[in-house]
Design a protein around this motif. Sequence first.
Motif, short mmCIF file in Angstrom:
data_model
loop_
_atom_site.label_atom_id
_atom_site.label_comp_id
_atom_site.label_asym_id
_atom_site.label_seq_id
_atom_site.Cartn_x
_atom_site.Cartn_y
_atom_site.Cartn_z
N TRP A 190 0.86 -1.18 0.00
CA TRP A 190 0.00 0.00 0.00
C TRP A 190 0.88 1.22 0.00
CZ3 TRP A 190 -4.54 -0.25 4.05
CH2 TRP A 190 -5.45 -1.24 3.68
N ASP A 191 0.49 2.24 -0.74
CA ASP A 191 1.23 3.49 -0.66
C ASP A 191 0.74 4.29 0.56
OD1 ASP A 191 -1.19 4.61 -1.45
OD2 ASP A 191 -0.42 5.49 -3.30
N ASP A 192 1.44 5.38 0.87
CA ASP A 192 1.09 6.17 2.04
C ASP A 192 -0.31 6.77 1.94
OD1 ASP A 192 3.50 5.60 3.24
OD2 ASP A 192 4.49 7.42 2.53
N ALA A 193 -0.72 7.13 0.72
CA ALA A 193 -2.06 7.70 0.54
C ALA A 193 -3.14 6.68 0.90
CB ALA A 193 -2.23 8.19 -0.90
N ASN A 194 -2.93 5.43 0.54
CA ASN A 194 -3.90 4.39 0.87
C ASN A 194 -3.95 4.17 2.38
OD1 ASN A 194 -5.87 2.67 -0.30
ND2 ASN A 194 -4.57 0.91 0.11
N LEU A 195 -2.80 4.19 3.01
CA LEU A 195 -2.77 4.08 4.48
C LEU A 195 -3.55 5.24 5.10
CD1 LEU A 195 0.94 3.02 5.07
CD2 LEU A 195 -1.08 1.63 5.56
N GLY A 196 -3.39 6.44 4.53
CA GLY A 196 -4.10 7.61 5.04
C GLY A 196 -5.61 7.48 4.89
N ILE A 197 -6.07 6.94 3.77
CA ILE A 197 -7.51 6.75 3.55
C ILE A 197 -8.06 5.80 4.61
CG2 ILE A 197 -9.19 5.66 2.00
CD1 ILE A 197 -7.49 6.82 -0.35
N TRP A 198 -7.32 4.74 4.89
CA TRP A 198 -7.77 3.75 5.86
C TRP A 198 -7.49 4.19 7.30
CZ3 TRP A 198 -9.59 -1.48 4.99
CH2 TRP A 198 -9.88 -1.75 3.65
N GLY A 199 -6.74 5.28 7.46
CA GLY A 199 -6.44 5.78 8.80
C GLY A 199 -5.55 4.82 9.57
N ARG A 200 -4.58 4.24 8.88
CA ARG A 200 -3.69 3.24 9.48
C ARG A 200 -2.23 3.65 9.32
NH1 ARG A 200 -6.84 -0.05 12.65
NH2 ARG A 200 -8.88 -0.11 11.65
N THR A 201 -1.41 3.11 10.18
CA THR A 201 0.03 3.36 10.10
C THR A 201 0.70 2.19 9.41
OG1 THR A 201 0.50 2.30 12.22
CG2 THR A 201 -0.04 4.67 12.27
N ARG A 202 1.92 2.42 9.00
CA ARG A 202 2.71 1.36 8.38
C ARG A 202 2.88 0.19 9.35
NH1 ARG A 202 3.19 0.64 3.33
NH2 ARG A 202 3.42 2.82 2.91
N GLU A 203 3.03 0.50 10.65
CA GLU A 203 3.20 -0.55 11.67
C GLU A 203 1.93 -1.38 11.79
OE1 GLU A 203 4.04 2.77 12.30
OE2 GLU A 203 6.13 2.28 11.81
N GLU A 204 0.76 -0.72 11.78
CA GLU A 204 -0.51 -1.46 11.84
C GLU A 204 -0.68 -2.34 10.61
OE1 GLU A 204 -4.00 0.96 13.91
OE2 GLU A 204 -2.89 2.19 12.45
N PHE A 205 -0.26 -1.83 9.46
CA PHE A 205 -0.38 -2.57 8.21
C PHE A 205 0.50 -3.82 8.22
CE2 PHE A 205 0.83 -3.24 3.70
CZ PHE A 205 -0.43 -3.53 3.20
N GLY A 206 1.68 -3.68 8.82
CA GLY A 206 2.59 -4.82 8.91
C GLY A 206 2.89 -5.40 7.55
N ASP A 207 2.67 -6.72 7.41
CA ASP A 207 2.94 -7.39 6.14
C ASP A 207 1.72 -7.40 5.22
OD1 ASP A 207 1.34 -9.18 7.45
OD2 ASP A 207 2.70 -10.89 7.28
#
Length: 193
Positions: free
Chosen positions: A43-60
């Motif tokens: 996921w790019d950073d914009a997608n993480l922002g839409i979902w309101g999640r951090t890279r750490e929450e996204f994990g793998d």
Amino acid sequence: RDITDRLANERALQTSKTQLEEALAAGRMGTWLVDFPSGAVQWDDANLGIWGRTREEFGDGAMETILGWIHPDDRASVAEVVDNMLRDGGGHHTDVHIEYRIVRGDGMVRWISSVGRVDRDAHGVPIRYTGVTADDTDRKRAGEEQLRSQKLEALGTLSGGIAHDFNNIVLAISGNARLASDELPAHHPVQAS
């Protein structure tokens, strides 16, 4: 060694990349990619922002984790679309479009729209799934507000029509009562009524 063409191509590639990033940002869209052979999800950073999640929450990017972020009422339908997409072996590409709600990291529920394409190998086996996600909450809310406004307008028209019809009936009754009153003697007991 002349590297003029290579530099021109690199500049053109960078310009194209910048334009794509700006267009995605203007459309409030994020990108994602699923590589089926490796199981990697990006996921790019914009997608993480839409979902309101951090890279750490996204994990793998495990599918179970992502499905857990989808609103409970929409999980089954999203899982069904994903299963159908993976099963559909027709052609080299399968386009997928789905709207559903997510629960962001801050607890806010948002409507999103995902549009993607599944690429398949020569045997119809999915190899890659790429696409974009857009936050459609404002559009959905505007549509709901418009529908609510139309319902209120219809209710106003209906009540106005009913009031007009009722007024016509009252006018007929009142007119007939006046005519009857005019025909009665002035001291008749019914005159007061």
